[in-house]
Design a protein around this motif. Sequence first.
Motif, PDB file in Angstrom:
ATOM      1  N   GLY A 289       0.805  -1.037   0.094  1.00 53.36           N
ATOM      2  CA  GLY A 289       0.294  -0.120   0.225  1.00 53.36           C
ATOM      3  C   GLY A 289       0.898   0.987   0.163  1.00 53.36           C
ATOM      4  N   ASP A 290       0.027   2.455  -0.103  1.00 53.80           N
ATOM      5  CA  ASP A 290       0.843   3.476  -0.425  1.00 53.80           C
ATOM      6  C   ASP A 290       1.098   4.196   1.072  1.00 53.80           C
ATOM      7  N   ALA A 319      -6.795   0.593  -9.889  1.00 54.61           N
ATOM      8  CA  ALA A 319      -5.836  -0.098  -9.203  1.00 54.61           C
ATOM      9  C   ALA A 319      -4.639   0.291  -9.957  1.00 54.61           C
ATOM     10  N   LEU A 320      -4.191   1.592 -10.027  1.00 48.00           N
ATOM     11  CA  LEU A 320      -3.033   2.527 -10.532  1.00 48.00           C
ATOM     12  C   LEU A 320      -1.570   1.374  -9.057  1.00 48.00           C
ATOM     13  N   ILE A 321      -0.597   1.995 -10.451  1.00 51.30           N
ATOM     14  CA  ILE A 321       1.259   0.920  -9.096  1.00 51.30           C
ATOM     15  C   ILE A 321       1.807   2.671  -9.802  1.00 51.30           C
ATOM     16  N   ASP A 322       1.574   3.070  -8.372  1.00 57.43           N
ATOM     17  CA  ASP A 322       2.656   4.088  -8.762  1.00 57.43           C
ATOM     18  C   ASP A 322       4.217   3.772  -7.646  1.00 57.43           C
ATOM     19  N   GLU A 323       4.883   4.242  -8.775  1.00 59.35           N
ATOM     20  CA  GLU A 323       6.155   3.882  -8.175  1.00 59.35           C
ATOM     21  C   GLU A 323       5.910   2.680  -6.703  1.00 59.35           C
ATOM     22  N   GLY A 324       5.976   1.374  -7.388  1.00 62.55           N
ATOM     23  CA  GLY A 324       5.680   0.290  -7.012  1.00 62.55           C
ATOM     24  C   GLY A 324       4.988   0.027  -5.466  1.00 62.55           C
ATOM     25  N   GLU A 325       3.801   1.186  -5.573  1.00 64.04           N
ATOM     26  CA  GLU A 325       3.355   1.128  -4.555  1.00 64.04           C
ATOM     27  C   GLU A 325       1.596   0.605  -4.851  1.00 64.04           C
ATOM     28  N   THR A 326       1.160   0.374  -5.078  1.00 54.86           N
ATOM     29  CA  THR A 326      -0.256  -0.413  -4.593  1.00 54.86           C
ATOM     30  C   THR A 326      -1.268   1.498  -4.480  1.00 54.86           C
ATOM     31  N   PHE A 378      -0.811   0.895 -14.480  1.00 54.02           N
ATOM     32  CA  PHE A 378      -2.227   0.517 -13.770  1.00 54.02           C
ATOM     33  C   PHE A 378      -1.727  -1.582 -13.607  1.00 54.02           C
ATOM     34  N   ALA A 379      -2.679  -2.437 -12.467  1.00 50.95           N
ATOM     35  CA  ALA A 379      -2.643  -3.391 -12.637  1.00 50.95           C
ATOM     36  C   ALA A 379      -4.338  -3.621 -13.650  1.00 50.95           C
ATOM     37  N   ALA A 384     -11.554  -0.920 -14.951  1.00 54.40           N
ATOM     38  CA  ALA A 384     -11.403  -1.096 -13.684  1.00 54.40           C
ATOM     39  C   ALA A 384     -12.344  -2.179 -13.153  1.00 54.40           C
ATOM     40  N   LYS A 385     -12.083  -2.510 -11.846  1.00 60.79           N
ATOM     41  CA  LYS A 385     -13.098  -3.565 -11.391  1.00 60.79           C
ATOM     42  C   LYS A 385     -13.841  -2.964 -10.676  1.00 60.79           C
ATOM     43  N   ASP A 386     -15.310  -4.008 -10.750  1.00 58.06           N
ATOM     44  CA  ASP A 386     -16.576  -3.494 -10.195  1.00 58.06           C
ATOM     45  C   ASP A 386     -16.798  -2.850  -9.049  1.00 58.06           C
ATOM     46  N   ARG A 387     -18.494  -2.774  -8.370  1.00 61.65           N
ATOM     47  CA  ARG A 387     -18.687  -2.562  -7.392  1.00 61.65           C
ATOM     48  C   ARG A 387     -18.067  -2.955  -6.587  1.00 61.65           C
ATOM     49  N   GLU A 388     -18.310  -4.709  -6.584  1.00 58.68           N
ATOM     50  CA  GLU A 388     -18.559  -5.538  -5.208  1.00 58.68           C
ATOM     51  C   GLU A 388     -17.135  -5.393  -5.240  1.00 58.68           C
ATOM     52  N   PHE A 389     -16.290  -5.766  -6.077  1.00 56.17           N
ATOM     53  CA  PHE A 389     -14.487  -5.569  -6.107  1.00 56.17           C
ATOM     54  C   PHE A 389     -14.293  -4.401  -4.687  1.00 56.17           C
ATOM     55  N   ALA A 390     -14.967  -3.214  -5.552  1.00 54.13           N
ATOM     56  CA  ALA A 390     -14.839  -1.812  -4.578  1.00 54.13           C
ATOM     57  C   ALA A 390     -15.273  -1.940  -3.293  1.00 54.13           C
ATOM     58  N   HIS A 391     -16.013  -2.389  -3.160  1.00 56.45           N
ATOM     59  CA  HIS A 391     -16.185  -2.869  -1.732  1.00 56.45           C
ATOM     60  C   HIS A 391     -15.288  -3.321  -0.917  1.00 56.45           C
TER      61      HIS A 391
END
Length: 462
Positions: A289-290, A319-326, A378-379, A384-391
């Motif tokens: 994590g970031d 899911a942005l991968i920013d400098e090796g972090e989620t 991006f992963a 984009a992943k759906d609502r259930e995944f985001a929750h």
Amino acid sequence: MQRLLPWLALASVLCLGSAGVFFTPSVKNNITLLMPDGVLVPLWPGPPPSPPVAQRWSHLPSASSPPRPLPVLSYPFLDGFKVRVTTTVRGGDDDSQEDEDSSREAVAAAPAGGKEPEITPLSSSSNKPCCQGTSASGSSAPGEHLNSLDFYPVQRLPRPPLVVWPESTSQYRPLNVSVKETGIPNSHSYKIYFQNEDGPISPFHDIPLFANEGNKIFNMVVEVPRWTNAKMEISTKEYLNPIKQDVKKGKLRYVANCFPHHGYIWNYGALPQTWEDPNHIDEATSCKGDNDPIDVCEIGYRVAKRGDVIQVKVLGTLALIDEGETDWKLIAIDVNDPLAPQLSDISDVEKHMPGFLKATVEWFRIYKIPDGKPENQFAFNGEAKDREFAHKIILETHEAWKNLVEGNSDTGGLDIGSVMVAHAAKKLPVNEAQSTIDGAPEVGQPQPVDPKIDTWHYVSLK
């Protein structure tokens, strides 16, 4: 299944032994798969197709989830499934105890056969391009894995059931949050503090995550209004966590205008009471994590104000991968937006707002290029992943925040002081917090902004 019973008994005895229970039990296990539609089916008719893997429970005990027996065995081929384990233990006096441990959702079984199962240590993540490696915390000699369980897993780990604290929902009381600006806008002294009817609060810790838990409506703290360039954010390392402008190399940070995008193209902010733990490898991205609250892009029509607390429904996530972090980027919409009734999941965004998700992915890919940095990655190939995944991601980051504010996680310099959270390890007295705000400089006239901020940058992706 009968051939599995000896090894099932062995696994159960090991778990009970680790908890300090020493007697001679007889053990009967019933193992079933919990399918996505809720149907329970037998685990498998014959021997399992691959050996088990020793793994360690990753969750830190807290007030809401006390310590419990930890060692389990799991099968990588079942990654992503839920497994219900029911164990009946009978002692010599015919008393029995049945423990249906669906919270662990792990397999407690070993392969059939007449010889001891082969325990395969978990692989290190050092070969992951975006993660730091993990290693054994103790001995790794053959035959010791089953007893010591010294390897920390990289693959997906089950988590305990999440318990939402009373302080994490505002559905039973009005959310009367206001802000107080201090200092000179467009300068290092400018800060935005938060308060409610009882006094100062932290937007990181004291604003509830849920506006309505049952309907999955969340409170969002707006840091950056749409069409603006100043990179404002909750100051996670500062007392009371005010919003202030990010600084790099002594200079205030602004995002570039990458044609055709002007500034931020949504109201940008964060969900309170969430934390992307930099000490935890995310199960979906295999990256850490970031160290910030989870970010939100609110896509409604209204241009919000800095410090607004709005109620949103989350439609999905990138899911942005920013400098090796989620760095999760939630896609959400204000519940009061005219389009909100028509947007229920991420697929509805393209239907009713064609091109918007594509523009969002492009924005995140290129916004650092004018500063001389490479294109962001991006992963999931930028999908984009759906609502259930985001929750699910939100609840995981909320659980991580709970461990943080309780003092069960390494703070890493973050200020975890809270005025309202009963479980907080660092409680802030209201009078002390009020003195901090009262002692801040009064808000003044904004400093002029360098006209270079309005420059267009033309970026071409390869």
